[in-house]
Write an enzyme that holds these catalytic residues in place. Sequence first.
Site, mmCIF file in Angstrom:
data_model
loop_
_atom_site.group_PDB
_atom_site.id
_atom_site.type_symbol
_atom_site.label_atom_id
_atom_site.label_comp_id
_atom_site.label_asym_id
_atom_site.label_seq_id
_atom_site.Cartn_x
_atom_site.Cartn_y
_atom_site.Cartn_z
ATOM 1 N N HIS A 52 85.316 -64.321 -29.770
ATOM 2 C CA HIS A 52 85.808 -65.630 -30.186
ATOM 3 C C HIS A 52 85.240 -65.937 -31.570
ATOM 4 O O HIS A 52 84.153 -65.456 -31.929
ATOM 5 C CB HIS A 52 85.357 -66.711 -29.202
ATOM 6 C CG HIS A 52 86.140 -66.708 -27.912
ATOM 7 N ND1 HIS A 52 86.029 -67.707 -26.981
ATOM 8 C CD2 HIS A 52 87.033 -65.818 -27.426
ATOM 9 C CE1 HIS A 52 86.843 -67.442 -25.963
ATOM 10 N NE2 HIS A 52 87.455 -66.295 -26.209
ATOM 11 N N GLU A 54 83.732 -68.453 -32.806
ATOM 12 C CA GLU A 54 82.407 -69.070 -32.856
ATOM 13 C C GLU A 54 81.291 -68.041 -32.648
ATOM 14 O O GLU A 54 80.270 -68.069 -33.323
ATOM 15 C CB GLU A 54 82.279 -70.158 -31.776
ATOM 16 C CG GLU A 54 83.328 -71.263 -31.862
ATOM 17 C CD GLU A 54 84.560 -70.987 -31.007
ATOM 18 O OE1 GLU A 54 85.093 -69.853 -31.045
ATOM 19 O OE2 GLU A 54 84.990 -71.917 -30.308
ATOM 20 N N CYS A 82 84.980 -73.069 -26.049
ATOM 21 C CA CYS A 82 84.996 -72.853 -24.605
ATOM 22 C C CYS A 82 83.554 -72.840 -24.085
ATOM 23 O O CYS A 82 82.604 -72.979 -24.857
ATOM 24 C CB CYS A 82 85.689 -71.528 -24.292
ATOM 25 S SG CYS A 82 84.729 -70.083 -24.792
ATOM 26 N N CYS A 85 81.261 -70.120 -25.734
ATOM 27 C CA CYS A 85 80.871 -70.444 -27.111
ATOM 28 C C CYS A 85 79.950 -71.665 -27.150
ATOM 29 O O CYS A 85 79.015 -71.711 -27.954
ATOM 30 C CB CYS A 85 82.107 -70.672 -27.965
ATOM 31 S SG CYS A 85 83.085 -69.165 -28.163
HETATM 32 ZN ZN LIG Z 1 84.995 -69.461 -27.020
#
Ligand SMILES: [Zn+2]
Length: 157
Positions: A52, A54, A82, A85
């Site tokens: 992801h 992040e 999410c 993260c």
């Molecule tokens: Zn995430």
Amino acid sequence: MDDYFYMREAINEAKLARLEDEVPIGCVIVKDEKIIARSHNYTYKGKSALKHAEILAIDRASKYIGDFRLEDCTMYVTMEPCSMCAGAIINSRIKRLVIALADVKRGACGSNTNITGDRSQLHYLDAEFGIMREESLEILQSFFKKLREKRKRDSCQ
Ligand SMILES: [Zn+2]
């Protein structure tokens, strides 16, 4: 430099992701007014659920600083992180989190759950929402519209 400047850079990262057929979410990390890490989603090409925007940005910023603690850093991200993260944001001790678009379904910074704002933990922060929300929404909507059209075409062949 203001929040708009940095969020615009995160939006540019989201656009790069869209060009690569990745879910268009972008992220930058700023320290002392300087962008020290930038990234976008890379889960499809990277073949990893961990990639992801992040997580990639946190990893790059930590390598740049030479420390896992990103205590004086601000993260700008185009969609609400999410739970994975959000956990990484707290563990890396990022000081400030600026989010363009809330994610009511999976957001873990106050919308669905609030991992980043959990007062029972040693480290927590209150995410700031809404800056350049429309731009982020437009990029995501155009991406999923294109994806739906492609799936429709593929199923007709
Ligand atoms: Zn995430």
